[in-house]
Scaffold this motif. Structure first.
Motif, PDB file in Angstrom:
ATOM      1  N   LEU A 105      -6.436  -1.846   6.731  1.00 50.02           N
ATOM      2  CA  LEU A 105      -6.488  -0.504   6.142  1.00 50.02           C
ATOM      3  C   LEU A 105      -5.654   0.504   6.946  1.00 50.02           C
ATOM      4  N   LEU A 108      -1.830  -0.200   6.510  1.00 52.67           N
ATOM      5  CA  LEU A 108      -1.398   0.184   5.166  1.00 52.67           C
ATOM      6  C   LEU A 108      -1.269   1.708   5.066  1.00 52.67           C
ATOM      7  N   ALA A 109      -2.301   2.402   5.530  1.00 55.26           N
ATOM      8  CA  ALA A 109      -2.271   3.863   5.474  1.00 55.26           C
ATOM      9  C   ALA A 109      -1.174   4.408   6.383  1.00 55.26           C
ATOM     10  N   VAL A 112       2.168   4.025   4.704  1.00 52.86           N
ATOM     11  CA  VAL A 112       2.311   4.979   3.606  1.00 52.86           C
ATOM     12  C   VAL A 112       2.610   6.381   4.146  1.00 52.86           C
ATOM     13  N   ARG A 116       6.459   6.513   2.943  1.00 51.24           N
ATOM     14  CA  ARG A 116       6.453   6.818   1.506  1.00 51.24           C
ATOM     15  C   ARG A 116       6.393   8.327   1.352  1.00 51.24           C
ATOM     16  N   PHE A 118       5.167  11.378  -1.040  1.00 46.00           N
ATOM     17  CA  PHE A 118       4.324  11.728  -2.179  1.00 46.00           C
ATOM     18  C   PHE A 118       3.738  13.111  -1.935  1.00 46.00           C
ATOM     19  N   PHE A 196       5.784  -2.497  -3.726  1.00 47.71           N
ATOM     20  CA  PHE A 196       5.081  -1.742  -2.701  1.00 47.71           C
ATOM     21  C   PHE A 196       4.369  -2.657  -1.714  1.00 47.71           C
TER      22      PHE A 196
ATOM     23  N   TRP B  11       0.189   6.500  -7.404  1.00 45.31           N
ATOM     24  CA  TRP B  11      -1.193   6.041  -7.268  1.00 45.31           C
ATOM     25  C   TRP B  11      -1.376   5.033  -6.147  1.00 45.31           C
ATOM     26  N   ARG B  12      -0.332   4.213  -5.901  1.00 48.17           N
ATOM     27  CA  ARG B  12      -0.470   3.194  -4.845  1.00 48.17           C
ATOM     28  C   ARG B  12      -0.640   3.866  -3.486  1.00 48.17           C
ATOM     29  N   GLU B  13       0.145   4.908  -3.257  1.00 45.33           N
ATOM     30  CA  GLU B  13       0.052   5.605  -1.975  1.00 45.33           C
ATOM     31  C   GLU B  13      -1.337   6.219  -1.799  1.00 45.33           C
ATOM     32  N   TYR B  14      -1.783   6.881  -2.871  1.00 50.21           N
ATOM     33  CA  TYR B  14      -3.093   7.526  -2.747  1.00 50.21           C
ATOM     34  C   TYR B  14      -4.202   6.497  -2.571  1.00 50.21           C
ATOM     35  N   LEU B  15      -4.064   5.382  -3.272  1.00 49.86           N
ATOM     36  CA  LEU B  15      -5.078   4.346  -3.151  1.00 49.86           C
ATOM     37  C   LEU B  15      -5.085   3.767  -1.725  1.00 49.86           C
ATOM     38  N   SER B  16      -3.882   3.639  -1.152  1.00 47.42           N
ATOM     39  CA  SER B  16      -3.778   3.058   0.191  1.00 47.42           C
ATOM     40  C   SER B  16      -4.468   3.909   1.245  1.00 47.42           C
TER      41      SER B  16
ATOM     42  N   THR C   6      -0.884  -5.806  -5.749  1.00 48.21           N
ATOM     43  CA  THR C   6      -1.336  -4.570  -5.100  1.00 48.21           C
ATOM     44  C   THR C   6      -2.733  -4.208  -5.564  1.00 48.21           C
ATOM     45  N   MET C  10      -6.201  -3.881  -3.417  1.00 43.34           N
ATOM     46  CA  MET C  10      -6.944  -2.619  -3.400  1.00 43.34           C
ATOM     47  C   MET C  10      -8.338  -2.838  -3.966  1.00 43.34           C
TER      48      MET C  10
END
Lengths: 294, 305, 410
Positions: A105, A108-109, A112, A116, A118, A196, B11-16, C6, C10
């Motif tokens: 976790l 991954l965070a 991001v 990434r 956003f 991704f 959404w993938r970023e936010y979910l991560s 993915t 998740m």
């Protein structure tokens, strides 16, 4: 930070094989490091001495400075008076599980946040940093109450869930991704059609491996040695983790037979040392370059 | 593009990142609000609590304990945490020299304190520094030098605590720095050396710039954890502040008012008051936030890429 | 393809978190009785026999370190509280509403089996019995025969006891061992002098009518005398359970001290090398005793009648007698003192029957009035005393300063 990523991609010009005469610098380095070695290893060495002597020997004069013959006697008392073996296995699986979740976790965070773009990213990351500073201590009371309300007391959930992903881990993995993963590599992966999760798994993870392993070592160490919170939420001796089992040797009104406690502690420490020795090269040796080329 | 569309696209970023924020909401926000509520109460933690308004804040401002603890914390921080970070950085650079013999041995030795349980740390430091029979004083005595009351003199206490911080933290910071350095290309060093650059210049022009994200991380987390200093004095004095309060820190004071672990046996000279403890918690939070914001300002460039 | 993967990953993470919500632990019902106890705080016979004695209920014994911490945490949140806990009663006083008054459930009829002062010390407001007595800590004077002989002092326990029965006599002994051997018969002025001077008067910072009273004459005198004693350099200045204490005992620098019966465990593990040389006798200033622990029964959903019955059985005279030799739990039940388990000679103490020495002290010890602030106040004065001895502060000034820092009645 683009300057870093550029220098990072200019790798591969190593001149490792060139011979070099011994420098006085190197001698000085060894002297400094050797003094440090003695100072830093001494308490651990003393742990070994205490675990293998009797308590009375530890406090005698001159102080005992070489390991004695009492280890099996001491450790026998540990086994007889605590749930050591069961606690050992509890600690192993609990530590492995929490470390795995945390590593996944957090990395991954971290990826991001680092790579990434956003909306709201910087503000959300700022929030992560603020949580590093949040007042702890007082939180113990309501946290306990929350887990009690969820019916999770006397179970392992209160130990797994809060350490699933920490602000520390996210911050650390983000910094690692910033410095070790060049944007060019991500772009190249995108051109290759990697999605991704595939970019994360096959491109980013290998490049941040030293930092990932370092976080793993820390997380394992912390979970392995955590005492207060497990003491409060675990209600059944069969669930105890190692630190609690060892504290069972602390008798009524603070009586402690040091050498017995130390024997238990020494055995409890061995897995961490083995882990460190096994992973040392990944974190500490200069292995950079291979990941970029691959 | 509307905001919702952007969110949907990412959404993938936010979910991560969501697991962190879910946990944060569930297990940090609630305690935080609770701490805010507690700060208006007077409560020994077991009996009935009483609403006291802002009296706990007045108590904090008026008390000499908290300000003494704050000053002491910064003092010990300067004596322990700052040297350990700088020392670990230097050691990391030394240990990353190519073809250094016994590298693994050094690294392991420096890391050993990290895996050594706190129980051992307490026993060892007491045994090494205790006033009468401690190893340091026995050695001083043998050398016909004056002994020093390490564990009763306030400065002795600060030195011992700083030594504990350095001893325990060294391997941790070393590992962090080395993880950063191992990402640096060895070729860069070789090239710089061929150009005649000395070790200091290599440190300044290659290692530090590349390490910047790591240094920022260490500076921020190291400052925060260093000022939340608590474990070392707690171990040394079983929850008490030590003679003449030499080991009192902000978090230790909070712990005492929480009626900390072993409340019945710990040497706490204060009546537990969770209301006051949470006010201390908030005050520490404000101090740390101010410092973090300040250092954030200086290191801003490093956090943006 | 990657999108699916993915989402799957998740989903797995989310599922894990969701799965946790379904997990719950069984609470305690009236058929299960959970008992929390510190290691070595319950006699072996009690632990071994309790399930057999009460076959109708399931007894869950939880041996846990730092039981007071765990208990405080559970009481604060009012959840996870055990049915019975072996704990210090003083800090639990403010939780009286959550504790069963066992005198209503059968304790009244067995009350006389326990030492009267100990029963009183386990009472809360309005005489509610919030604890059932287990061990106590009668204070004795521990000393080394070989060292006393070397210093030309008497060695027989009765003679030594007489010699140190007054604080003047004690001071003379302290001076003699210091001059002749460079060794101490006082570990720290707070535990060797202050405790007997205050506990011996039944004083633990509360007046006999239950009011917090740190400014009392007993406290002032005890504090000043103990500080003066320490300032004369007659103590090792090491607290029990600190490494200097153990080193002093092991290296023959600490050859005597005043301490509760349970400190024999600390002594024998620290100073194995002087086994056979130690003896126990009566302490300076008459009889006194540390209060020790009690079994508290909590208002959980277990049947208070049955739970009280179990707690009473756990602390009966036969069971308590078995706790002395192995766990140094000195019984609070006088009937134990004449049992065989309490008459065994101990090799560490050169064949002396130490239980009988402590039994005499326990019976004579005065009733100590305690309250929620007792321990905190004690810490304030102990710290002040250690500082005053170190800094050579005038004892009266140090007392005045400590008094201003002591808790006040709320």
């Amino acid at each position: 930070m683009t300057s870093i990523t550029r220098t990072g991609s200019a790798r591969g010009t190593s001149t490792r094989t060139r011979r070099r005469p011994i420098r006085p610098n190197l001698v000085a380095t060894h002297v400094v490091l050797a003094i440090g070695l003695v100072l830093f290893a001494f308490p651990f060495y003393w742990l070994v001495v205490m675990a293998t002597s009797s308590t009375s020997d530890i406090f005698s004069f001159p102080p005992r400075l070489i390991p004695g013959p009492e280890f099996f006697n001491n450790f026998g008392q540990v086994l007889a008076n605590t749930t050591f073996v069961q606690a050992f296995f509890n600690s192993i699986w609990l530590t492995a599980l929490t470390a795995t979740i945390q590593l996944f976790l957090a990395s991954l965070a971290g990826y991001v946040f680092a790579k990434r773009r956003f909306p709201g990213r910087d503000r959300l990351f700022g929030l992560v940093l603020v949580t590093l500073v949040l007042p702890t201590g007082v939180a113990l009371v309501p946290s306990y109450q929350i887990y009690a309300g969820l019916g999770w007391l006397n179970s392992f959930w209160p130990l797994i869930i809060p350490s699933a992903v920490s602000a520390f881990g996210v911050f650390w993995m983000r910094q690692a991704a910033v410095s070790a993963v060049p944007d060019e590599v991500i772009d190249a992966a995108a051109i290759d059609g990697a999605g991704f999760l595939r970019t994360y798994w096959t491109v980013v993870l290998p490049m941040i491996r030293p930092s990932l392993v370092a976080l793993g070592i820390f997380q394992i160490m912390w979970t392995w040695n955590d005492y207060l919170w497990p003491l409060l939420v675990l209600g059944n001796p069969a669930q105890y983790t190692l630190p609690i089992a060892i504290q069972q040797l602390k008798g009524n009104y603070g009586n402690v037979d040091y050498s017995v406690v130390m024997a238990g502690t020494l055995v409890a420490t061995l897995p961490l040392i083995a882990l460190f020795l096994a992973l040392r090269r990944t974190v500490l040796d200069n292995v950079a370059g291979s990941a970029v080329k691959g | 593009m509307t905001e919702t569309a952007a969110v949907r696209r990412h959404w993938r970023e936010y979910l991560s990142i969501s697991p962190f924020f879910v946990l944060f909401a569930a297990f940090s926000i609630v305690p935080l609000i609770y701490a805010l509520y507690l700060s208006t109460q007077q409560w020994d933690g077991i009996g009935d609590s009483k609403f006291v308004g802002l009296a706990q804040w007045q108590r904090l401002v008026a008390s000499n304990d908290f300000w003494y603890a704050t000053g002491n914390t910064f003092l010990i921080f300067a004596m322990g945490q700052i040297p350990v970070i700088i020392g670990a950085l230097i050691a990391a650079v030394l240990l990353s020299q190519p073809r250094l013999r016994a590298r693994g041995l050094y690294q392991t030795a420096f890391f050993l304190p990290q895996v050594t349980s706190l129980v051992v740390v307490a026993v060892v430091f007491q045994a090494v520094f205790s006033n009468r029979f401690g190893l340091t004083n026995v050695l001083l005595q043998a050398a016909k030098l004056p002994t020093f009351q390490w564990l009763t003199d306030p400065w002795g206490i600060r030195i011992v605590i700083a030594a504990m911080i350095i001893w325990r933290g060294f391997g941790y910071f070393l590992l962090i720095f080395m993880a950063g350095i191992s990402a640096i290309d060895t070729g860069l060093y070789e090239a710089a050396r061929l150009d005649g650059a000395g070790p200091v210049r290599i440190l300044g022009s290659i290692t530090l710039p590349v390490l910047r994200p790591t240094v920022i991380f260490v500076a921020l987390t190291g400052t925060i954890s260093g000022l939340q200093l608590f474990t070392e004095p707690q171990l040394l004095f079983g929850g008490g502040s030590g003679p003449d309060r030499g080991g009192l820190t902000m978090m230790l004071l909070q712990y005492q008012y929480l009626g900390g672990p072993g409340a019945a046996t710990a040497q706490t000279a204060v009546t537990p008051d969770l209301g006051y403890a949470s006010v201390i918690g908030w005050a520490v939070f404000i101090i740390l936030l101010a410092i973090a914001a300040l250092s954030f300002r200086f290191t801003r460039r490093g956090l943006e890429d | 393809m990657s999108k699916i993967r993915t989402a799957a990953a998740m989903g797995a993470a989310a599922a894990l978190i969701a799965a946790l919500a379904g997990c719950s632990s069984g609470g305690s019902d009236s058929k299960t009785v959970t008992i929390w106890y510190r290691p070595n705080s319950l006699p072996a016979a009690s632990i071994k026999g309790v399930q057999k004695q009460f076959p109708d209920v399931t007894i869950k014994l939880v041996k846990t370190p730092d039981v007071d911490t765990k208990l405080t945490s559970a009481l604060r949140a009012n959840s996870g509280v055990p049915d019975i806990a072996v704990a210090n009663t003083q800090p639990l006083r403010s939780a009286q509403s959550k504790i069963v008054d066992v005198s209503k459930y059968g304790f009244a009829s067995v009350k006389s089996d326990y030492l009267d002062w100990k029963v009183k010390a386990a009472q809360g407001d309005d005489g509610a019995q919030i604890g059932i007595p287990i061990d106590i800590g009668p204070e004795g004077f521990f000393y080394r025969v070989d060292k006393f002989k070397a210093a030309g002092l008497p060695t027989d326990p009765a003679d030594v006891g007489k010699l140190v029965s007054t604080f003047d006599g004690y001071e003379q002994v302290a001076q003699t061992t210091k001059d002749k051997l460079g060794a101490f018969v006082c570990d720290s002025p707070d535990s060797s002098v202050y405790v007997p001077k205050t506990f011996g008067q039944g004083y633990f910072y509360y007046s006999s009518d239950g009011k917090l009273d740190p400014g009392s004459a007993v406290n002032k005198q005890g504090f000043i005398d103990a500080t003066t004693f320490g300032q004369k350099g007659l103590c090792l200045n090491a607290q029990p359970y600190q490494s200097d204490w153990s080193a002093g005992a092991s290296q023959g620098k600490l050859v005597g001290f005043v301490g509760p019966a349970y400190e024999a465990t600390l002594l024998s593990s620290s100073a194995q090398n002087s086994s056979g040389q130690w003896r126990v006798t009566t302490a300076p200033g008459g009889s006194s005793s540390q209060i020790g622990s009690n079994l508290s029964v909590f208002k959980t959903n277990a049947d208070p009648k049955v739970t009280t019955k179990i707690a009473i059985w756990l602390t009966n005279a036969t069971n308590q007698a078995s706790g002395y030799q192995t766990d140094r739990l000195f019984p609070s039940t006088p009937a134990s003192y004449s049992m065989a388990a309490m008459k065994e000679p101990e090799s560490y103490f050169g064949g002396q029957v130490t239980a009988q020495v402590f039994a005499g002290i326990a019976k004579d010890a005065p009733t100590v009035t305690t309250g929620p602030a007792s321990i905190t106040t004690q810490t304030v004065f102990n710290n002040a005393m250690i500082d005053a001895v170190k800094n050579k502060t005038n004892p009266s000034d140090a007392f005045a300063k400590a008094l201003s820092a002591a808790p006040t009645a709320q």
